[in-house]
Enzyme design. Structure first.
Site, short mmCIF file in Angstrom:
data_model
loop_
_atom_site.label_atom_id
_atom_site.label_comp_id
_atom_site.label_asym_id
_atom_site.label_seq_id
_atom_site.Cartn_x
_atom_site.Cartn_y
_atom_site.Cartn_z
N ASP A 153 2.11 -7.07 2.46
CA ASP A 153 0.94 -6.27 2.82
C ASP A 153 1.36 -5.03 3.61
O ASP A 153 0.72 -4.63 4.58
CB ASP A 153 -0.10 -7.10 3.61
N ASP B 125 -8.70 -4.99 -2.79
CA ASP B 125 -8.03 -5.24 -1.50
C ASP B 125 -8.41 -4.20 -0.46
O ASP B 125 -8.52 -3.02 -0.74
CB ASP B 125 -6.51 -5.24 -1.66
N ASN C 278 -6.62 0.76 -3.12
CA ASN C 278 -7.52 1.41 -2.15
C ASN C 278 -6.98 2.75 -1.67
O ASN C 278 -6.75 2.98 -0.48
CB ASN C 278 -7.82 0.47 -0.97
N HIS D 236 0.86 -1.19 0.00
CA HIS D 236 0.00 0.00 0.00
C HIS D 236 0.89 1.23 0.00
O HIS D 236 1.60 1.48 0.97
CB HIS D 236 -0.92 0.00 1.23
N LEU D 237 0.84 1.99 -1.10
CA LEU D 237 1.66 3.20 -1.19
C LEU D 237 0.91 4.45 -0.72
O LEU D 237 1.50 5.50 -0.54
CB LEU D 237 2.18 3.39 -2.62
ZN LIG Z 1 -3.57 -5.14 1.71
#
Ligand SMILES: [Zn+2]
Length: 439
Positions: free
Chosen positions: A304, A151, A93, A61-62
């Site tokens: 993750d 996600d 997301n 996740h950036l």
């Molecule tokens: Zn994730």
């Protein structure tokens, strides 16, 4: 003029180390061998270190756009480089959600401007990740996505998931699934087990994940799509994926370092740095995950990496957001606690961070051989350090592994033939331009 990596250990097919020189030219591995003339090249002494294919993380996740206080493409890719990762896939997301071609394009553009490593965007399955209207997969694919995923939230409607899988199958896109049946969550914040009971917290039951996976496996069988299970966490889920693979259904799965190394028994008090989704499960689940990784049921490891600001994580176990950072600690943790303890060979660990994710997602990366793209991680297996979140390049310091002492730290990361990070020099400024290569 090339880049000559001298005297490092390179792993052969049998998993044995051979001491050899690696000559890089342009963005490629030019030659492996001995006796290359040194005066023509920039020489890097790798004596005592391992020269490995660059690590690949398919679940990161950036946070950009929309949550730049948690992480940016710049800080997140620097964290990746520091952790030895040369390629990362970023989840959609964000705010706005990466659910259209222009959002995907802007990730590519920003990654090209400020990214230290290769960034592969994953497009959303449904618009705004609301689970209602499918995104235009084809349009997103034209500008470069490696998969689709909602996600962070499970696609609740089986009908919608089947539609998504049919579309994705036609385009050859993997569907990467966050598996969580909302009707079973019951507002839980930790695993529905001993820890939840002791602390009077609402729990997330294992079937919340497994029910979803069972449904999706049947739909994958029908549609023929490549179905990939994100962050698998329960023994039931492992059993389902194992059976599906046995029956020839095109299913793959990933597991995180924290689910391999921690269980609910390890959570001290009410520390939200141990709060993630899926939650840390029982010791029995953890053992099933290790077993699944060993027998190939679980294909590879992904972090993750989920950065949050400190004040968000300080809101208590029930209110703090789910997620922990992982890019900068994954390899030393796994090396120290799986390889050194004899649970996994070094070759298996490397494969699960390089060759296997590349093969499953059709990336032309993940191996170190002549002609391959020169994405390389140099690791010192003897180097011992303890984990201090204040040293992170990530904006997120939310880790449950503070003060853990580990061996096996990356010392240099090379992306497309260019040194982007090293222990001596930190992030290299030339990484600011043009290292991004879209597979
Ligand atoms: Zn994730």
């Amino acid at each position: 003029m090339g880049l000559l990596l001298k005297n490092g250990w390179v792993m052969n097919h049998q998993g044995k180390g051979i001491q050899i020189d690696v000559l890089l030219k342009g963005d490629r591995v030019h030659k492996l061998g001995k006796g290359f003339p040194e005066d023509h090249h920039q020489v890097i002494d790798c004596e005592g270190k391992w020269v490995l294919p660059g690590f690949i993380d398919m679940h990161v996740h950036l946070r950009e756009p929309g949550f730049e206080h948690k992480e940016t493409i710049e800080s997140g890719t620097r964290a990746a480089a520091k952790g030895g990762f040369t390629t990362i896939a970023c989840m959609p997301n964000t705010k706005p959600v990466l659910d259209a071609a222009e959002q995907i394009q802007s990730i590519h553009d920003q990654a090209k401007r400020v990214g230290a490593v290769n960034v592969l965007p994953i497009g959303a399955i449904t618009q705004r990740q609301l689970g209602e209207t499918l995104c235009d997969f084809e349009a997103m694919q034209r500008v470069g996505i490696v998969a689709v995923s909602d996600d962070g939230v499970g696609v609740q409607s089986a009908g919608k998931m089947k539609e998504a899988m049919s579309q994705a199958a036609k385009l050859g896109l993997p569907v990467v699934a966050h598996c969580e049946d909302n009707s079973l969550i019951q507002g839980g914040c930790v695993h529905d087990g001993a820890y939840a009971q002791t602390h009077g917290l609402r729990g997330i039951p294992s079937e919340c994940e497994a029910v979803h996976i069972a449904r999706d496996i049947l739909l994958a069988e029908q549609t023929g799509v490549h179905y990939h299970v994100c962050h698998i966490s329960t023994k039931e889920s492992v059993r389902l994926v194992r059976e599906a693979k046995h029956n020839g259904i095109p299913v793959t799965a990933e597991v995180t370092p924290h689910h391999l190394l921690l269980s609910e028994n390890d959570i001290p008090g009410l520390d939200p740095n141990f709060k993630m989704n899926p939650p840390l499960r029982s010791e029995e689940d953890r053992q099933a995950l290790i077993e699944g990784l060993l027998d190939g049921t679980i294909d590879f490891i992904a972090t993750d990496h989920a950065p949050h600001a400190q004040e968000e994580k300080e809101m208590g176990m029930e209110r703090a957001p789910f997620g922990i950072v992982g890019l900068e600690t994954a390899f030393p943790l796994l090396y120290t606690h799986l390889v050194q303890k004899g649970l996994l060979t070094l070759k298996a660990l490397i494969d699960k961070l390089t060759r296997v994710p590349a093969e499953r997602f059709n990336l032309a990366r993940g191996t170190l051989r002549e002609g391959a793209i020169a994405d390389i991680t140099i690791v010192d297996l003897e180097l011992e350090q303890s984990i201090n979140p204040r040293d992170f390049a990530s904006k997120g310091q939310n880790t449950p592994f503070t003060n853990w002492t580990c061996q096996g730290w990356p010392t240099m990361t090379i992306v497309n033939g260019q040194v982007v990070w090293s222990t001596e020099r930190g992030i290299e400024q030339q990484s600011q331009e043009g290292v991004v290569n879209h597979d």
